[in-house]
Scaffold this active site. Structure first.
Site, mmCIF file in Angstrom:
data_model
loop_
_atom_site.group_PDB
_atom_site.id
_atom_site.type_symbol
_atom_site.label_atom_id
_atom_site.label_comp_id
_atom_site.label_asym_id
_atom_site.label_seq_id
_atom_site.Cartn_x
_atom_site.Cartn_y
_atom_site.Cartn_z
ATOM 1 N N HIS A 224 37.308 52.944 -41.646
ATOM 2 C CA HIS A 224 38.232 52.794 -42.777
ATOM 3 C C HIS A 224 38.064 51.450 -43.486
ATOM 4 O O HIS A 224 38.711 51.227 -44.514
ATOM 5 C CB HIS A 224 39.680 53.069 -42.362
ATOM 6 C CG HIS A 224 40.400 51.943 -41.688
ATOM 7 N ND1 HIS A 224 40.488 51.813 -40.323
ATOM 8 C CD2 HIS A 224 41.086 50.898 -42.195
ATOM 9 C CE1 HIS A 224 41.193 50.736 -40.026
ATOM 10 N NE2 HIS A 224 41.569 50.163 -41.156
ATOM 11 N N ASP B 120 36.971 56.509 -36.188
ATOM 12 C CA ASP B 120 37.126 55.309 -37.016
ATOM 13 C C ASP B 120 36.167 54.206 -36.553
ATOM 14 O O ASP B 120 36.596 53.189 -36.003
ATOM 15 C CB ASP B 120 38.590 54.842 -36.992
ATOM 16 C CG ASP B 120 38.899 53.871 -38.120
ATOM 17 O OD1 ASP B 120 38.043 53.666 -38.994
ATOM 18 O OD2 ASP B 120 40.018 53.302 -38.102
ATOM 19 N N GLN C 20 47.676 44.064 -39.928
ATOM 20 C CA GLN C 20 46.873 44.221 -41.141
ATOM 21 C C GLN C 20 45.798 43.135 -41.225
ATOM 22 O O GLN C 20 46.115 41.952 -41.128
ATOM 23 C CB GLN C 20 47.751 44.178 -42.393
ATOM 24 C CG GLN C 20 48.535 45.464 -42.645
ATOM 25 C CD GLN C 20 49.799 45.599 -41.823
ATOM 26 O OE1 GLN C 20 50.233 44.653 -41.195
ATOM 27 N NE2 GLN C 20 50.378 46.782 -41.806
ATOM 28 N N GLY C 21 44.561 43.565 -41.412
ATOM 29 C CA GLY C 21 43.447 42.629 -41.503
ATOM 30 C C GLY C 21 42.698 42.440 -40.192
ATOM 31 O O GLY C 21 41.616 41.850 -40.170
ATOM 32 N N ASP C 22 43.273 42.914 -39.101
ATOM 33 C CA ASP C 22 42.561 42.906 -37.812
ATOM 34 C C ASP C 22 41.689 44.147 -37.672
ATOM 35 O O ASP C 22 40.829 44.217 -36.777
ATOM 36 C CB ASP C 22 43.545 42.856 -36.643
ATOM 37 C CG ASP C 22 44.285 41.541 -36.564
ATOM 38 O OD1 ASP C 22 43.676 40.497 -36.834
ATOM 39 O OD2 ASP C 22 45.494 41.557 -36.250
ATOM 40 N N SER C 23 41.907 45.126 -38.517
ATOM 41 C CA SER C 23 41.151 46.380 -38.480
ATOM 42 C C SER C 23 39.660 46.124 -38.354
ATOM 43 O O SER C 23 39.115 45.235 -39.003
ATOM 44 C CB SER C 23 41.367 47.161 -39.771
ATOM 45 O OG SER C 23 42.513 47.933 -39.669
HETATM 46 C C1 4AZ Z 1 45.676 47.280 -40.283
HETATM 47 O O1 4AZ Z 1 46.148 47.744 -41.305
HETATM 48 C C2 4AZ Z 1 46.389 47.461 -39.015
HETATM 49 N N1 4AZ Z 1 49.645 47.392 -35.273
HETATM 50 C C3 4AZ Z 1 45.777 47.116 -37.848
HETATM 51 C C4 4AZ Z 1 46.438 47.286 -36.646
HETATM 52 C C5 4AZ Z 1 47.693 47.823 -36.620
HETATM 53 C C6 4AZ Z 1 48.320 48.159 -37.780
HETATM 54 C C7 4AZ Z 1 47.666 47.991 -38.991
HETATM 55 C C8 4AZ Z 1 48.380 48.005 -35.303
HETATM 56 O O2 4AZ Z 1 44.626 46.638 -40.318
#
Ligand code: 4AZ
Length: 268
Positions: A78, A123, A212-215
């Site tokens: 993603h 993913d 958010q942003g750790d994805s």
């Molecule tokens: C993200 O959007 C995201 N709490 C990554 C991890 C988590 C939620 C969102 C898990 O990158």
């Protein structure tokens, strides 16, 4: 209905950017790692030391990744827009401080998004680099043997739900959450693809999580030989660090053969 996160993920898959991460980048927190009393990082973590996780990569679209080989970064599907030639991604490595002048910055040449990726499961993606990065790589789990215990997560993502992207790499530990418990979290978790996804987090208290942003970044632990091994890829969750709402990660062991084949396709 799906959560904001799942919605964002689908938007990214459909061709939009990873909204939260990109829009937050201009506001990167300037606090020094020694800044005691600041909101605790990843969520509920602390600053990593330089060299502690040498395989960690920050990607310019606002995602994390890990060095699978010296020329390939493993990240989330993603985080990318599809497969093919792509010279538009910059990987930053070798630092905890994204503004460190010693950072190694290398551009992408190609992307391989997981075959069949449609926003649910699968993913993972590989990014081929224009030049090798001479840093230690992170081995991937090839069996479910390590899909348990306590995991380490790290990233430059938000330190709280709705928070800013971080200048300094943050780390935290999250316990494994079994599939049945994770599914019982309700909402989007009811659609958990149990073979392809693995959950982690503090079900009872929350407080520690990726955000958010750790994805795209790795979730990892020590193997029986004491070496780091990657068991997950940061994928999604309902919010961040909420009690009863664990983080969901791509189950790397399930895709190990596909990842290996994909890397071979990209020339190792
Ligand atoms: C993200 O959007 C995201 N709490 C990554 C991890 C988590 C939620 C969102 C898990 O990158």
């Amino acid at each position: 209905m799906n959560t904001l996160v799942k919605t964002l993920k689908r938007a990214a898959a459909a061709g939009a950017v990873v909204l939260a991460a990109v829009s937050l980048q201009p506001n990167m927190a300037q606090a020094q790692p020694a800044d005691a009393g600041a909101a605790p990082p990843v969520v509920g973590g602390k600053p990593a030391a330089k060299g502690e996780f040498p395989f960690m990569v920050r990607l310019s679209m606002g995602c994390g990744g890990a060095l699978y080989s010296k020329t390939i970064v493993l990240t989330a599907a993603h985080c990318v827009r599809g497969s093919g030639s792509n010279t538009g991604i910059t990987a930053t490595a070798g630092v905890v401080d994204l503004q460190d002048s010693s950072a190694v910055k290398v551009k992408s040449t190609r992307v391989l998004q997981a075959p069949g990726y449609n926003g649910t499961g699968k993913d993972w993606a590989l990014i081929k680099l224009a030049q090798p990065i001479d840093l230690p790589t992170l081995q991937i789990a090839k069996s479910t043997d390590y899909d348990n215990g306590t995991f380490t997560v790290a990233g430059w993502g938000a330190d709280r739900e709705g928070g800013n992207q971080q200048r300094y790499l943050l780390k935290a530990e999250v316990p494994f959450v079994d599939d049945a418990t994770c599914k019982s979290a309700g909402g989007s978790y009811k659609d958990l693809v149990t073979a392809e996804e693995i959950c982690a987090g503090k079900m009872d208290t929350g407080g520690v999580d990726t955000c958010q942003g750790d994805s795209g970044g790795p979730m990892f632990r020590k193997d029986n030989a004491g070496a780091w091994i990657q068991v997950g890829i940061v994928s999604w969750g309902e919010g961040c660090a909420r009690p009863g709402k664990p983080g969901v990660y791509t189950e790397v062991s399930h895709f190990a053969k596909d990842i290996e084949a994909g890397a071979a396709q990209l020339g190792g």
